[in-house]
Design a protein around this motif. Sequence first.
Motif, mmCIF file in Angstrom:
data_model
loop_
_atom_site.group_PDB
_atom_site.id
_atom_site.type_symbol
_atom_site.label_atom_id
_atom_site.label_comp_id
_atom_site.label_asym_id
_atom_site.label_seq_id
_atom_site.Cartn_x
_atom_site.Cartn_y
_atom_site.Cartn_z
ATOM 1 N N ASP A 174 0.823 -1.217 0.000
ATOM 2 C CA ASP A 174 0.000 0.000 0.000
ATOM 3 C C ASP A 174 0.856 1.266 0.000
ATOM 4 N N PHE A 175 1.983 1.199 0.694
ATOM 5 C CA PHE A 175 2.872 2.360 0.717
ATOM 6 C C PHE A 175 3.367 2.681 -0.699
ATOM 7 N N GLN A 176 3.749 1.647 -1.426
ATOM 8 C CA GLN A 176 4.215 1.845 -2.800
ATOM 9 C C GLN A 176 3.082 2.332 -3.704
ATOM 10 N N LYS A 177 1.904 1.717 -3.549
ATOM 11 C CA LYS A 177 0.775 2.029 -4.433
ATOM 12 C C LYS A 177 0.231 3.434 -4.215
ATOM 13 N N TYR A 178 0.055 3.813 -2.950
ATOM 14 C CA TYR A 178 -0.660 5.059 -2.653
ATOM 15 C C TYR A 178 0.255 6.261 -2.422
ATOM 16 N N TYR A 179 1.549 6.001 -2.189
ATOM 17 C CA TYR A 179 2.411 7.132 -1.844
ATOM 18 C C TYR A 179 3.692 7.221 -2.691
ATOM 19 N N VAL A 180 4.423 6.131 -2.848
ATOM 20 C CA VAL A 180 5.672 6.218 -3.607
ATOM 21 C C VAL A 180 5.407 6.414 -5.100
ATOM 22 N N LYS A 181 4.561 5.593 -5.680
ATOM 23 C CA LYS A 181 4.301 5.723 -7.124
ATOM 24 C C LYS A 181 3.677 7.063 -7.486
ATOM 25 N N PRO A 182 2.674 7.557 -6.743
ATOM 26 C CA PRO A 182 2.134 8.889 -7.065
ATOM 27 C C PRO A 182 2.942 10.031 -6.457
#
Length: 288
Positions: free
Chosen positions: A18-26
Amino acid sequence: MSFNFKEVERVENISAKDFQKYYVKPQKPVVVERITEDWPAYEKWNFEYIKQIAGEKEVPLYNNDPVDFTKKVNEPVARMQMSDYVDLLQDKPTDLRIFLYNLMSQVPQLQNDYKMPDLGLNLFKSMPMLFFGGEGSNVFMHYDIDLANILHFHFAGEKRCIIVPPQDSKYMYKIPHSVICREDIDFDNPDFDKWPALKNINPMYADLKHGEMLYMPEGWWHYMKYLSPGFSMSLRSLAHKPKNLSEAVYNVFLMRTYDNIMRKIKGQNWINYKNEQAILKTNKLILR
């Protein structure tokens, strides 16, 4: 008149997915509130512990004096034993800070107090940097020269972080050939008559308490103010975006070298020129 701040989103805990999906990628900042609760540091990291474990170490201290061509970048203004510095922090407000300091290389025992968070980032394990400050002290607005993804963990006391997205850089009165803006801008009480372009930025804030972590994406500007004496630790990961990675290489190996050469050649005239250009180039944008 002040900024129209938006508070950084908060979560209690988060998975790597979720960290990658919701914060790092965007590339979106977030505060994770309970990420350090299973670290030994959560119970141990206070000023008395720092005095006990590192009190005899001599540490470099910084303040917010304006850039001076006679000084090297990140040159300390003073040095002091850690125990004396901690006593100073707890005794009265001071603008002396410890900035970007790898205390763990001198006190390896500290490395047993934290865990590398599982958030899907390839973090530099050898570069946990510490920051200390007294009540009211602040770290001038800047972005990191390597445009890293930053995990900023705060301990002991409270700290306000004001962050600005990189797309607003054109309005920040950025100093050419550097990663700072005009040092005479007061981000606590901005003067929009003097700095009109600042009306166009979209700042966010996060008030960090003991054990909380702020994720700052690549190239985000940040200004830190210690609301009470405290200290923080940052972990970092290389920029993921190819554009940011190439800019980081340019900043470290070319921009910084060029700036240092020009300081030696032109002295204070170079500093004055850059400060003038920051105003001219920024205000030109809003006069179009």
